[in-house]
Scaffold this active site. Structure first.
Site, PDB file in Angstrom:
ATOM      1  N   SER A 211      -1.965  19.308   4.263  1.00  0.00           N
ATOM      2  CA  SER A 211      -1.399  18.538   5.373  1.00  0.00           C
ATOM      3  C   SER A 211      -1.043  17.139   4.868  1.00  0.00           C
ATOM      4  O   SER A 211      -0.946  16.936   3.654  1.00  0.00           O
ATOM      5  CB  SER A 211      -2.384  18.492   6.549  1.00  0.00           C
ATOM      6  N   ASN A 212      -0.856  16.193   5.758  1.00  0.00           N
ATOM      7  CA  ASN A 212      -0.518  14.830   5.347  1.00  0.00           C
ATOM      8  C   ASN A 212      -1.167  13.840   6.295  1.00  0.00           C
ATOM      9  O   ASN A 212      -1.850  14.230   7.241  1.00  0.00           O
ATOM     10  CB  ASN A 212       1.009  14.660   5.299  1.00  0.00           C
ATOM     11  N   ARG A 213      -0.948  12.551   6.056  1.00  0.00           N
ATOM     12  CA  ARG A 213      -1.704  11.515   6.775  1.00  0.00           C
ATOM     13  C   ARG A 213      -1.099  11.133   8.123  1.00  0.00           C
ATOM     14  O   ARG A 213      -1.580  10.201   8.764  1.00  0.00           O
ATOM     15  CB  ARG A 213      -1.817  10.271   5.894  1.00  0.00           C
TER      16      ARG A 213
END
Ligand code: CTP
Length: 405
Positions: A211-213
């Site tokens: 995933s990402n931030r």
């Protein structure tokens, strides 16, 4: 957009339910949001809470049935009803719901409702069996047919000891829904806006994902701004714990592929798409059905590209389908404006919102943002450091101009 509560007069009806104490919190929140709050307590409510509590949090007189025949004479209900922009009944007991449905005008709250021509919002609170009873359901249905809005009840522990639907929803949620009801006449009334938010999750095995931030905060702020402008909003989001803006239709997805399918479906009849989601560009090429064990010697992850959602939307627009306005977002760590400009053109956008994620006070997770708006015609506008809600409001002003042109 301006504050939907500013300058609005709201009658808050408090009825005979233990949730009356939460009504005091709601009165306080409505007052703090900028509304003028006229609290009207029924006889039943007085068994649970004192009018002074409401006077303390609204800085105004709280009304009871004594005011029907008392100081201000026989017109208190007319004055109250006619000056209201919204009537919220929270908690709404079975008895008050019944009186509102039949027009049984024997208390100040029901009389004020009959004298008004503003929207009605009910937050039912009662025992589960009373809520489920056909009489209560029929009364609620009748009120909905006349245009009343209802929110809840929530499920949980009830005062009777039962567990089930019957609890009044929390004051913050009612506040958000009141904001939605108050903004229905706004400039984007009957326009459908689709907003995407947050990061996608691309699974590796049943317990792991890439995933990402992205926090989703900018996308959720855009959804709120669109609601405030009067739009019907569909919010397509990756998993996160942010509260849904009142009245938004929230659709939760996990993967980029799921987001693609839902965006294409939802934008078919939409007026605008605001693509704030941080969609994964790559996903694991293979999904392991079982958890990959430490001892398996797993050291390499093969990736496959995902489909560019905005490119698909652009293809549909070229074919004469899809939304009139499409806005993209570019989160960059270098060459901000150059990269954003390339994406604006490559994805056939009307506008791209560029933000420099290397700045500490902008981009992922924080509540502020520093963005430049780049338009298809070549115009650029750099906004100062603003809250994400203020950034969303500025973007929405542009959408309003386009959709009303
Ligand atoms: N986007 C999309 N579909 C993808 C990836 C991104 O629709 N599969 C959208 C994003 O929601 C955003 C815009 O494209 O509105 C730009 O996303 P960004 O990640 O900045 O650009 P990419 O095209 O993915 O390019 P790069 O990652 O190389 O910067």
């Amino acid at each position: 957009m301006s504050n939907p509560f500013a300058g609005k007069t709201i009658i808050l009806g408090i009825t005979g339910s233990i949730a009356a104490y939460k009504g005091a919190d709601l009165a306080s929140k409505l007052h703090q949001a900028g509304a003028v709050v006229d609290v009207v307590l029924t006889q039943g409510a007085l068994h649970f809470i004192h009018p002074l509590t409401f006077q303390s949090v609204t800085s105004r007189k709280a009304y009871t049935d004594q005011d029907l025949w008392g100081g201000e004479g026989h017109v208190a209900h007319i004055t109250l009803g006619r000056s209201a922009d919204l009537i919220v009944v929270a908690p709404a007991s079975a008895s008050t719901i019944s009186k509102l449905a039949s027009g049984q005008a024997d208390n100040l709250l029901v009389l004020a409702h009959l004298a008004s021509d503003c929207p009605l919002l009910l937050a039912p609170a009662m025992d589960g069996g009373m809520y489920a009873h056909p009489a209560t359901q029929a009364n609620l249905e009748l009120l909905r047919q006349r245009g009343a809005h209802t929110i809840g009840p929530a499920s949980g522990h009830l005062a009777s000891g039962l567990v089930g639907p019957g609890r009044m929803v929390e004051p913050l949620e009612i506040l958000g829904f009141a904001r939605y009801v108050l903004s229905r006449g706004g400039p984007l009334a009957r326009k459908k806006i689709v907003v995407t938010a947050g990061g996608t999750q691309e699974p590796i095995d049943p317990v792991r994902f890439i995933s990402n931030r992205s926090s989703g905060k900018q996308g959720f702020a855009l959804a709120q701004a669109a609601i405030d402008a009067g739009a019907d909003v569909t919010l397509i989001t990756g998993p996160n714990a942010l509260p849904t803006p009142g009245g938004a239709h929230r659709l939760e997805i996990h993967t980029a592929a799921e987001m693609l399918a839902v965006v294409l479906r939802e934008t078919a009849g939409a007026d605008a798409l605001l693509m704030a989601a941080a969609v994964a560009d790559f996903r694991p090429a293979d999904f392991a059905d079982q958890k990959i064990k430490k001892q398996s010697g797993f050291t390499q992850l093969n990736l496959a590209p995902t489909t560019d959602i905005l490119a698909e939307v652009a293809a549909r627009r070229t074919a004469g389908e899809g939304p009139r306005c499409v806005v993209g977002f570019a989160a960059e760590s270098q060459d901000l404006l150059h990269n954003a400009q390339s994406k604006l053109q490559a994805k056939h956008l009307d506008m791209i919102v560029a933000n420099d994620i290397s700045a500490k006070d902008a981009g992922f997770e924080v509540d502020t943002n520093r963005v430049t708006l780049l338009f298809a015609g070549g115009r650029q506008e750099t906004l100062p450091l603003l809250s994400k809600q203020e950034v969303a409001d500025r973007i929405m002003e542009q959408i309003v101009q386009w959709l009303l042109a």
